[in-house]
Design an enzyme around this catalytic site. Structure first.
Site, PDB file in Angstrom:
ATOM      1  N   ASP A 266       0.880  -0.829  -0.113  1.00 20.21           N
ATOM      2  CA  ASP A 266      -0.069   0.315  -0.231  1.00 20.21           C
ATOM      3  C   ASP A 266       0.959   1.097  -0.161  1.00 20.21           C
ATOM      4  O   ASP A 266       2.588   0.956   0.754  1.00 20.21           O
ATOM      5  CB  ASP A 266      -0.781   0.010   1.137  1.00 20.21           C
ATOM      6  CG  ASP A 266      -2.549   0.930   0.888  1.00 20.21           C
ATOM      7  OD1 ASP A 266      -2.029   2.285  -0.016  1.00 20.21           O
ATOM      8  OD2 ASP A 266      -3.385   0.514   1.646  1.00 20.21           O
TER       9      ASP A 266
HETATM   10  C1  BGC Z   1      -5.306   3.478   0.591  1.00 19.49           C
HETATM   11  C2  BGC Z   1      -4.678   2.006  -1.395  1.00 19.49           C
HETATM   12  C3  BGC Z   1      -5.077   2.893  -2.377  1.00 19.49           C
HETATM   13  C4  BGC Z   1      -3.063   4.241  -2.583  1.00 19.49           C
HETATM   14  C5  BGC Z   1      -3.101   4.524  -3.817  1.00 19.49           C
HETATM   15  C6  BGC Z   1      -3.907   4.072  -0.191  1.00 19.49           C
HETATM   16  O1  BGC Z   1      -3.750   5.580   0.578  1.00 19.49           O
HETATM   17  O2  BGC Z   1      -5.023   2.601   0.696  1.00 19.49           O
HETATM   18  O3  BGC Z   1      -6.649   1.629  -1.347  1.00 19.49           O
HETATM   19  O4  BGC Z   1      -4.940   2.355  -3.402  1.00 19.49           O
HETATM   20  O5  BGC Z   1      -3.746   4.861  -0.899  1.00 19.49           O
HETATM   21  O6  BGC Z   1      -3.709   5.799  -4.176  1.00 19.49           O
END
Ligand code: BGC
Length: 765
Positions: free
Chosen positions: A295
């Protein structure tokens, strides 16, 4: 010197030749086996270039992380031009994706195409209902279609990969990310998850109309303790396997190309550095061949969790555990080289991760044509087309849940004068929801616009905003300030007094339900409850239209207000969809994918709970049973619940056998009758209960549903088939199997009110 430059030239020639061979081969193969090409390519790569393929950076700014630091942009440019970046997120137009891709292809030594990813969660520019809302349609074709359209729009702009579907099961409405998933149930969640993967990926990943999907957040992120985002998760193996993992497994079976880990820790290990989840279960037991992306920044956060004493160790743990690509933290690009050179991470581990990333790039056809997904023509004609918006309208209508309709107040009977009150009446932005990709702010059809278009011209509409939900700036990144201003109440009261009927549009700001938006109070934010009571006091003929991203505590409303319509955040066509339902042009059929509690103190609440040793109900004549002394038991509205403008009756539950063996089918039949005055869709549901198991089993588990249209007065026999496969679970022996014994089977229109019968699964010898 001379010999050196000759060697260099020969090497370049060899590289070019091999790239040519690789591309030529890739073009010829119909059912490609990329492995030998990937091996050849890896053989050409320096360690630095390999690490580059495992590195993803964001465009311009970090959407969900801290802003870039000084000098970052120059560094990014340098890394890109040297081929030391494998993927970018949030590059969002044909122009930009083409520019970045061209730069990498021209300047980098091997010219390995970039992979562009983005959170296309419920639409790209044409917005569909938020995923929780769309799951309320229980309409898998609709769900698949909305993902397919999102993929077509995103791919036209050069996006190859979405960070969706979110398949986190959650039982806690305090957790703001409940809006991104399909709710509380692993069965519905699995079907929706697979439909979304099919929608995004289609039959061929290398088609220029489909994009790679990403099942996230692996795994158990939705069980963040006390519903607080990014918090820890402590969970039994049996809940993990029986409740959390099934939707991920469904994505895998549907061929999902990638997985994302999460920000949480599971049982003491941050998910990004968890070898049990990533190596043993996902890549081992399940044989997943795509890649795992961390993530955003979560590799670095392994150290913040306290599993590593510094970022280098965090990097080591993440890559060894099976996180193949580092999203945003630049930890891999900073530390992995040294870790490999010093032998703390075997180069073979990095190679395996690179192989996985390249495999997805090959599958997408990027080596054949790195610009396949960039189509200015399609971007112009397809994105936000009328056709896509018409599909969005249809899905939005299917997602609406009628929660209460006392005295048949709805559909509207052509009242002369309606007061339309509330902060969300004219709002064109909130209905777009959070995680809105490239939606144009303020582009949704408002409820006001929808009503004006749809209602009879003799109906006079009065408007009063009443109050606001937030004050000041609002966006995905902003901290929201709640508004407590009641100066609009007087006008609202006046409008209500003058009208035959009141429609109130209230709920949450869409940015109150999303990442980092946990709430301890799940009532109506700000002064909306006060506004509702003020209006109700002068005119109790109230229809509440709710817009919200999570189950809310609506106890007062449920008790007092005659009609309540749950509309979630419905996307681009929101106002039209709601007006169609209020006017009766469309008969609602949505059913809740998550229980609505009576109060926040009941959370986590879910229909598929265990019996406990002291089950009971309100009729108990003593106090020593599992309950709260200050609240009615059970949810306000249970999972699977939703009304229609007509009524349905279930009778005559019959089983073709009372005992089955593991290779037999059980036929479960019931008669469904439309007992009302209007044609409508009903979502008939089948649940089971395994009465005794090697571990305790839920009191009910959804195992089937059917969406059926019945004309007024029509009756139809509905049949469900159950097999031993439906009775399987992860048992005390750690096996996925059905255990012999007695089962109950239930059929009905929600998880609470059902017909029931008993059957037995026979021991097999
Ligand atoms: C989120 C993800 C997301 C990623 C990219 C993160 O903060 O938890 O679900 O895909 O950001 O934007």
């Amino acid at each position: 010197m001379k010999t050196g430059s000759n060697t260099m030239r020969s090497l370049q020639f060899l590289i070019l030749f091999l790239c040519f061979v690789i591309n030529a081969c890739a073009q010829k193969l119909v059912s490609p086996n990329y492995e030998s090409k990937i091996d050849a390519l890896i053989g050409l790569m320096t360690l630095e270039e390999k690490i580059g393929q495992l590195t993803q950076i964001s465009n311009h700014f970090d959407l969900t992380g801290p802003p870039p630091q000084e000098g970052d942009d120059k560094k990014r440019y340098e890394l890109l031009s040297k081929g030391l970046i494998g993927s970018m997120l949030n590059v969002t137009s044909v122009e930009d994706t083409r520019r970045a891709q061209e730069m990498v292809l021209e300047k980098s030594r091997l010219g390995i195409p970039l992979l562009f990813g983005m959170d296309v969660i419920h639409g790209y520019r044409t917005m569909f209902p938020i995923p929780l809302g769309e799951a309320a349609s229980w309409d898998l074709e609709a769900v698949e279609l909305s993902s397919r359209i999102a993929a077509r729009e995103a791919s036209a702009s050069g996006i190859h990969w979405t960070f969706a579907p979110v398949v986190d099961i959650t039982r806690d409405a305090r957790w703001g990310r409940i809006m991104e998933g399909a709710g509380e149930d692993p069965y519905l969640g699995s079907l929706v998850a697979a439909a979304r993967v099919r929608g995004f990926q289609g039959d061929h990943l290398d088609s220029s109309y489909t994009i790679a999907a990403c099942a996230k957040h692996f795994a158990a992120y939705g069980f963040a303790e006390s519903g607080r985002d990014y918090n820890i998760v402590d969970m039994s193996e049996n809940t993990l396997y029986n409740v959390v993992l099934p939707p991920f497994k469904a994505c895998l079976d549907a061929g999902v190309a990638t997985f994302m880990s999460g920000y949480h820790e599971l049982n003491g290990i941050p998910a990004t550095a968890d070898p049990l989840l990533l190596r043993d279960i996902l890549k081992g037991e399940w044989g997943f061949e795509g890649f795992v992306v961390s993530d955003y920044n979560s590799v670095r956060e392994v150290a913040s969790h306290g599993l590593a004493s510094n970022r280098q160790e965090a990097t080591q743990r993440a890559i060894l555990a099976g996180s193949d690509m580092d999203m945003g933290s630049l930890c891999y690009s900073t530390y992995l080289g040294e870790l490999v050179e010093s032998g703390r991470v075997p180069e073979s581990v990095a190679d395996e991760a690179v192989r996985r990333v390249l495999r997805v790039k090959f599958q997408l056809g990027l080596f054949e044509d790195p610009f396949r997904y960039c189509s200015p023509e399609r971007e112009r004609t397809e994105v936000y087309s009328e056709k896509n918006r018409a599909a969005s309208l249809d899905i939005a209508r299917k997602s609406i849940v009628l929660l209460k309709n006392e005295g048949g107040l709805l559909p509207l009977k052509q009242p002369r004068r309606i007061a339309v009150i509330g902060p969300l009446v004219k709002d064109k932005d909130v209905p777009l929801g959070s995680w809105r990709a490239r939606a144009i702010d303020n582009s949704a059809v408002s409820l006001w616009e929808g009503l004006q278009k749809t209602l009879h011209k003799d109906t006079e509409l009065l408007y009063a905003e009443g109050c606001r939900i937030t004050a000041g700036k609002r966006s995905f990144r902003d901290k929201l300030t709640i508004s407590y201003d009641t100066s609009g109440f007087a006008a609202a009261r006046e409008a209500a007094r003058d009208a035959d009927l009141v429609i109130m549009a209230i709920g949450e700001d869409c940015f109150q339900s999303a990442e980092a938006r946990s709430r301890t109070d799940i009532g109506l934010p700000g002064v909306q409850q006060q506004l509702l009571e003020t209006v109700y006091a002068v005119n109790p003929n109230v229809v509440v239209v709710l817009m919200n991203g999570r189950p809310l505590d609506l106890s007062w409303m449920a008790e007092n207000v005659p009609a309540i319509v749950e509309t979630w955040f419905l996307g681009s066509e929101s106002g039209n969809a709601i007006a169609d339902v209020l006017s009766g042009k469309y008969n609602p059929s949505g059913k809740l994918p998550a229980s609505f509690p009576r109060s926040v103190g009941q959370l986590p609440i879910y229909y598929n709970h265990k019996s406990t040793g002291r089950p009971g109900n309100e009729n108990h004549n003593h106090i020593f049973w599992s309950h709260y002394i200050d609240e009615k038991q059970g949810p306000l509205w249970p999972f699977g619940y939703g009304l229609s403008y007509t009524t349905f009756e279930y009778t005559g539950l019959e089983l073709n056998k009372t005992v089955i063996s593991s290779d037999e089918q059980l036929e479960v039949k019931a008669t469904l009758e439309n007992t009302g005055k209007m044609g409508g869709h009903e979502i008939a549901q089948l649940y089971i209960c395994d009465l005794a198991g090697s571990i305790t089993r839920p009191v009910k588990e959804l195992k089937g549903f059917r969406k059926i249209w019945l004309e007024a007065g029509e009756q139809r026999e509905i049949t469900f088939i159950l097999t031993a496969e439906d009775l399987k679970f992860y048992n005390a022996a750690g096996k996925w199997e059905a255990e012999p014994g007695e089962f109950k089977v239930f059929v009905g229109g929600n998880s609470r009110e059902n017909l029931e019968a008993v059957f037995e699964l026979k021991e097999t010898r």
